[in-house]
Design an enzyme around this catalytic site. Structure first.
Site, PDB file in Angstrom:
ATOM      1  N   GLU A  23      -5.560 -16.740  -3.604  1.00  0.00           N
ATOM      2  CA  GLU A  23      -4.631 -16.180  -2.632  1.00  0.00           C
ATOM      3  C   GLU A  23      -5.134 -16.597  -1.249  1.00  0.00           C
ATOM      4  OE1 GLU A  23      -1.826 -14.256  -2.192  1.00  0.00           O
ATOM      5  OE2 GLU A  23      -2.387 -14.312  -0.075  1.00  0.00           O
ATOM      6  N   CYS A  46      -2.928  -7.551   1.551  1.00  0.00           N
ATOM      7  CA  CYS A  46      -2.936  -8.432   0.381  1.00  0.00           C
ATOM      8  C   CYS A  46      -1.854  -8.080  -0.620  1.00  0.00           C
ATOM      9  CB  CYS A  46      -4.289  -8.355  -0.306  1.00  0.00           C
ATOM     10  SG  CYS A  46      -4.458  -9.561  -1.629  1.00  0.00           S
ATOM     11  N   CYS A  95      -4.632  -7.861  -4.683  1.00  0.00           N
ATOM     12  CA  CYS A  95      -5.296  -6.579  -4.944  1.00  0.00           C
ATOM     13  C   CYS A  95      -4.460  -5.543  -4.207  1.00  0.00           C
ATOM     14  CB  CYS A  95      -6.719  -6.605  -4.426  1.00  0.00           C
ATOM     15  SG  CYS A  95      -6.863  -7.031  -2.692  1.00  0.00           S
ATOM     16  N   HIS A 134      -6.442  -1.649  -0.620  1.00  0.00           N
ATOM     17  CA  HIS A 134      -6.484  -1.319   0.803  1.00  0.00           C
ATOM     18  C   HIS A 134      -5.810   0.022   1.077  1.00  0.00           C
ATOM     19  CE1 HIS A 134      -8.339  -5.100   1.871  1.00  0.00           C
ATOM     20  NE2 HIS A 134      -7.499  -5.695   1.043  1.00  0.00           N
ATOM     21  N   ARG A 180     -12.488  -7.877  -6.385  1.00  0.00           N
ATOM     22  CA  ARG A 180     -13.388  -8.919  -5.874  1.00  0.00           C
ATOM     23  C   ARG A 180     -14.655  -8.368  -5.246  1.00  0.00           C
ATOM     24  NH1 ARG A 180      -8.719  -9.481  -6.229  1.00  0.00           N
ATOM     25  NH2 ARG A 180      -7.743 -11.283  -7.190  1.00  0.00           N
ATOM     26  N   SER A 214     -13.845 -10.605  -0.077  1.00  0.00           N
ATOM     27  CA  SER A 214     -13.877 -12.065   0.087  1.00  0.00           C
ATOM     28  C   SER A 214     -14.482 -12.458   1.436  1.00  0.00           C
ATOM     29  CB  SER A 214     -12.489 -12.678  -0.103  1.00  0.00           C
ATOM     30  OG  SER A 214     -12.105 -12.578  -1.467  1.00  0.00           O
ATOM     31  N   CYS A 270      -9.981 -14.422  -2.325  1.00  0.00           N
ATOM     32  CA  CYS A 270      -8.719 -13.990  -1.738  1.00  0.00           C
ATOM     33  C   CYS A 270      -8.851 -14.059  -0.239  1.00  0.00           C
ATOM     34  CB  CYS A 270      -8.332 -12.584  -2.158  1.00  0.00           C
ATOM     35  SG  CYS A 270      -6.835 -12.118  -1.276  1.00  0.00           S
ATOM     36  N   CYS A 326      -6.974 -11.344   2.009  1.00  0.00           N
ATOM     37  CA  CYS A 326      -7.831 -10.186   2.245  1.00  0.00           C
ATOM     38  C   CYS A 326      -8.901 -10.503   3.270  1.00  0.00           C
ATOM     39  CB  CYS A 326      -8.537  -9.778   0.953  1.00  0.00           C
ATOM     40  SG  CYS A 326      -7.580  -8.670  -0.055  1.00  0.00           S
TER      41      CYS A 326
HETATM   42 NI1  NFE Z   1      -6.605  -9.934  -1.709  1.00  0.00          NI
HETATM   43 FE1  NFE Z   1      -9.004  -8.168  -2.233  1.00  0.00          FE
HETATM   44  C1  NFE Z   1      -9.748  -7.737  -3.854  1.00  0.00           C
HETATM   45  C2  NFE Z   1      -9.722  -6.898  -1.299  1.00  0.00           C
HETATM   46  S1  NFE Z   1     -10.520  -9.623  -1.800  1.00  0.00           S
HETATM   47  S2  NFE Z   1      -7.721  -9.614  -3.273  1.00  0.00           S
HETATM   48  O1  NFE Z   1     -10.112  -7.562  -4.856  1.00  0.00           O
HETATM   49  O2  NFE Z   1     -10.087  -6.108  -0.643  1.00  0.00           O
HETATM   50  O3  NFE Z   1     -11.340  -9.684  -0.577  1.00  0.00           O
END
Ligand code: NFE
Ligand code: MG
Length: 574
Positions: free
Chosen positions: A13, A60, A63, A67, A486, A509, A553, A556
């Site tokens: 992503e 994102c 995931c 958030h 992640r 990430s 990702c 993210c």
């Molecule tokens: Ni956009 Fe995420 C996960 C988060 S990665 S996927 O898992 O927070 O940094």
């Protein structure tokens, strides 16, 4: 010296560029660069903290829920607002479902084709593939005619000359080691996983109204269990569906994902010696005890802590409020810090002030001694940390979790690999599979707890205490943590006069894909690439294998959109 550039890295992503300098075909140093800017942290400033989750969640689309979780927890932490056990259980189930869904999708749809040669599958004998499947697990799709049919579909793709989503693979690369039958079996499961994930998503829709981006609420879970407010997701039919979805997830994990990982890993044991990375691992921990709440971090299912230099005998405590622990550098990032570029900031005092200093695209190479990424460089007590499935499995293992120990030791002995093999590209992939198994099983436990609470007459899902801004302190701050698929994720919120005065997200990430810091220490991707031998610079499969093992990702990681930003679509060798 030559430089291999992969830009953009696909099957992730977001927008990631990897540059690797090679000497005699071996990577001597690498740069990981996030090439697109987005602006969510700044969008949140001035808003009502009770709304933050809905905006933060748009960081994102992969995931999708993490958030939201980190955000409601940050606000609950700042305002000391507890949530009832059922809400904690519902959140655990939703986070668990995110893990299982996300990891299976990553394995089959984002990572498998680095290891599985789709074109070679055309040479497979359906009868031998059927025998192989029956030997691996009791999975129902195992007949000769089933695999003959899958092979037929694949040859239709290839015969039409339109490989579509399978175009541009490095098919035929000598690093592909699987026999044709295992390639066909994995391809069949690639297709099956697409269908399976549709059902898996329903758990989020049941508890959060929709997927992706289910709804949350500060103070609990936004679904009624008592039926008083009319329709409820958790009526008898809804409850039966939750049980059924979890059973379906567990079956796929036990009969497809785990056996496939082991079967494929047998052919790639040399990848247990590549892609080591920084050797430091961090978890914030996840899955609170529903009766003690998220603030009691001593009771988390996945513990919180840091492992330094691969030393599993010592777990160092992590405190998100301690301003000397988690800090972000921008020494090699396209941002300005008001107090000086090399002065790291704790997220409560964090700043997001974009400052693109070049090079102007299209460019040939990045200057690794200057700013080269839209990611910041997060550090824990000044050290780079790997976060994610491997960090979590190591933390469970190091803290003596019996089931994890049995799973990890059993896997190592089946593959005849030493414990040190965990610190590798293959170790990262295996850890992701094993934690999926642990969490899918755990979901049944949380589900039983939720159903028995309901049976005992406790149907509360949110805190009804008076909760309006005029009851809040004039200023407050809080950190909300979670484990995203992640890795360790936290949001820090500063509230002044009922509004958000500052908001910072430090994301998995970003930990893994971030650039060098003021001391020149590499981030985990960069460190993990060092030492890789690149067989064919025109087809840098080895780079993809190790980078994908982290499951990048970048949406993210940067969470800031430059409408003028250009991305380069090319793989070049200079
Ligand atoms: Ni956009 Fe995420 C996960 C988060 S990665 S996927 O898992 O927070 O940094
Ligand atoms: Mg951030």
């Amino acid at each position: 010296m030559s430089t291999v550039v992969v830009d953009p890295v696909t099957r992730i992503e977001g927008h990631l560029r990897i540059e690797a300098e090679t000497e005699n075909g071996i990577i001597s140093r690498a740069a990981s660069s996030g090439t697109m800017l987005r602006g969510i942290e700044n969008v949140l400033i001035g808003r009502d903290p009770r709304d933050a989750w809905a905006i933060a969640q748009r960081i994102c689309g992969v995931c999708t829920l993490v958030h939201g979780i980190a955000s409601v927890r940050a606000v609950e932490n700042a305002l000391a607002y507890p949530i009832p056990p059922n809400a904690e259980l519902i959140r655990n189930l939703m986070i668990g479902a995110q893990f299982v869904h996300d990891h299976v999708m990553h394995f089959y749809h984002l990572h498998a084709l680095d290891w599985v040669d789709v074109v070679s599958a055309l040479d497979a004998d359906p009868k031998a593939t059927s025998d192989l499947q029956k030997c691996l697990s009791p999975w129902h799709n195992s007949s000769r005619s089933y695999f003959a049919d899958v092979k037929e579909r694949l040859s239709g793709f290839v015969g039409s000359g339109q490989l579509g989503i399978f175009a541009n693979g490095y098919w035929g690369h000598p690093e592909y080691k699987l026999p044709p039958e295992l390639n066909l079996l994995a391809f069949a499961h690639y297709l099956e996983a697409l269908d399976w994930q549709r059902k898996a998503s329903r758990l989020h829709a049941l508890f959060g109204g929709k997927n992706p981006h289910p709804n949350f609420i500060v103070g609990g879970a936004p679904c009624a269990l008592d039926g008083k407010s009319g329709a409820t997701a958790l009526d008898a039919q809804g409850r039966a569906l939750v049980v059924d979805v979890i059973a379906d997830m567990r079956r796929f994990v036990d009969e497809v994902y785990v056996p496939d990982t082991l079967a494929i890993a047998r052919y790639y044991k040399d990848w247990a010696r590549r892609g080591e990375g920084v050797g430091n691992f961090m978890t914030y921990g996840e899955f609170p005890d529903p009766f003690f709440g998220a603030d009691d971090t001593s009771r988390l299912f996945v513990p919180r802590g840091v492992i330094l230099n691969r030393d599993l005998s010592n777990i160092h405590p992590v405190d998100l409020d301690d301003e000397t622990q988690v800090q972000e550098y921008v020494s090699h990032s396209w941002y300005n810090y008001s107090g000086g570029q090399d002065q790291p900031l704790h997220p409560y005092a964090g700043e997001t002030r974009p400052n693109y200093t070049g090079p102007q695209p299209p460019y040939d190479n990045l200057a690794m001694d200057q700013a080269y990424s839209w990611l910041k460089s997060p550090r824990w007590k000044g050290k780079p940390m790997e976060v994610g499935p491997l960090a979590r499995v190591l933390m469970l293992y190091a803290s003596g979790h019996a089931e994890t120990k049995a799973l990890v030791d059993g896997t190592l002995s089946q593959l005849k690999l030493p414990q040190g093999a965990l610190f590798s590209t293959l170790g990262r992939i295996a850890a992701r599979t094993l934690e999926t198994k642990l969490l899918a099983d755990k979901m049944s436990v949380w589900c039983d707890q939720l159903l028995s609470n309901l049976q005992a007459g406790d149907s509360r899902t949110h805190n009804d205490d008076f909760f309006y801004p005029d009851t809040w302190p004039t200023s407050a701050q809080g950190a909300g943590y979670t484990e995203a698929p992640r890795g360790a994720l936290a949001h820090w919120v500063v509230i002044e006069d009922g509004r958000i005065a500052n908001y910072q997200a430090v994301v998995p990430s970003t930990w893994n894909a971030g650039p060098r810091d003021a001391q020149g220490q590499e981030g985990p991707y960069e460190a993990a690439l060092r030492g890789h031998r690149i067989h064919d610079a025109q087809q840098p499969l080895e780079i993809l294998r190790t980078i994908h093992s982290f499951d990048p990702c970048l949406a993210c990681a940067v969470h800031l959109v430059d409408p003028d930003g250009e991305s380069l679509v090319r793989v070049t060798v200079t």
